[in-house]
Design an enzyme around this catalytic site. Sequence first.
Site, PDB file in Angstrom:
ATOM      1  N   HIS A 134       0.842  -1.208   0.000  1.00  0.00           N
ATOM      2  CA  HIS A 134       0.000   0.000   0.000  1.00  0.00           C
ATOM      3  C   HIS A 134       0.876   1.257   0.000  1.00  0.00           C
ATOM      4  O   HIS A 134       0.603   2.223  -0.712  1.00  0.00           O
ATOM      5  CB  HIS A 134      -0.860   0.057   1.268  1.00  0.00           C
ATOM      6  CG  HIS A 134      -1.878  -1.027   1.399  1.00  0.00           C
ATOM      7  ND1 HIS A 134      -1.780  -2.012   2.340  1.00  0.00           N
ATOM      8  CD2 HIS A 134      -3.021  -1.272   0.712  1.00  0.00           C
ATOM      9  CE1 HIS A 134      -2.817  -2.825   2.244  1.00  0.00           C
ATOM     10  NE2 HIS A 134      -3.586  -2.410   1.256  1.00  0.00           N
ATOM     11  N   LYS A 143      -1.082  -6.874  -7.760  1.00  0.00           N
ATOM     12  CA  LYS A 143      -1.382  -8.176  -7.149  1.00  0.00           C
ATOM     13  C   LYS A 143      -2.836  -8.532  -7.490  1.00  0.00           C
ATOM     14  O   LYS A 143      -3.142  -9.661  -7.800  1.00  0.00           O
ATOM     15  CB  LYS A 143      -1.184  -8.142  -5.633  1.00  0.00           C
ATOM     16  CG  LYS A 143      -1.511  -9.488  -4.984  1.00  0.00           C
ATOM     17  CD  LYS A 143      -1.119  -9.520  -3.536  1.00  0.00           C
ATOM     18  CE  LYS A 143      -2.024  -8.697  -2.677  1.00  0.00           C
ATOM     19  NZ  LYS A 143      -3.406  -9.244  -2.590  1.00  0.00           N
TER      20      LYS A 143
END
Length: 285
Positions: A37, A151
């Site tokens: 993140h 991802k």
Amino acid sequence: MKIIRTLYDMTEFSVRQRDRNASVGFVPTMGALHEGHLSLVKRAVEENEVTVVSVFVNPIQFNNQEDFKKYPRTEEEDFKLLAAAGVDAVFAPTADEMYPEEEKACKEYFLGKASEVMEGKYRPGHFQGVARVLDILFRLVNPHRAYFGEKDFQQIAVVRNLVKSEGINVEIVACPIKRASDGLALSSRNSRLTEEQRSVAPEIYQTLKYSVEYSRDHSVQATHDTVVEHLDSIPGMSVEYFDIVDARTLAPIEEWDESDWIVGCITVYVGDVRLIDNIAYRIPN
Ligand code: PAF
């Protein structure tokens, strides 16, 4: 860093940024933040004058209530990391604030064929839930750019379809997967792995990496089978799906020469923790 809890305050913040012609970067998250993140946040901070991050565990994208309940929540720690990363505002509403009436959670989106395979097939309703929350968030935050990690490769394709079909004017920026030093793709769900599960989980990426070599002189089907057979043979691991697809359409391919951009997308249960990853077999020049 401003902490915003209501839709009204979020809109007010965004209108102010647009009024002063500031470029706005947005990173939507479900919290439990990790280096993956933070790499998206770093890029947003570098490329925009203002960065907004949302932290909201979106109940309507979970098709499994147990998974929703167990999803890690670390709000205080998340806010500290975001402040240190130079974020201007974090939007962290409650579910009642986001979805005050049931109907608000239930709009149906056109997300194209990319939403029907893989995660779409195994998690019915998941992408409609993702689309609903992002539609609301994009309209509140009104960003110039929104950052997503590769991802969730399929999610990016679905989000591109969403912004196109809903006419939302935002640039979708795809950012590379962040991995631990042993190759495991960083995920909030990794924190739920036991020590033993954590020690075998890197086998997912190691197997995918090996399969790229293997694919050079084997068929698509044989490459698929070697990955699934190997991972399924590891105690405690079970492959939910492994699809080798055209990266643009996410349609399954049968021959390596069918596309110049091919990825393999995998979901593996390690115990009861559901992990996803992907690898490229062909990349366009
Ligand atoms: O990728 C995620 O964390 C979520 O699906 C998202 C994009 C924040 C929507 O809830």
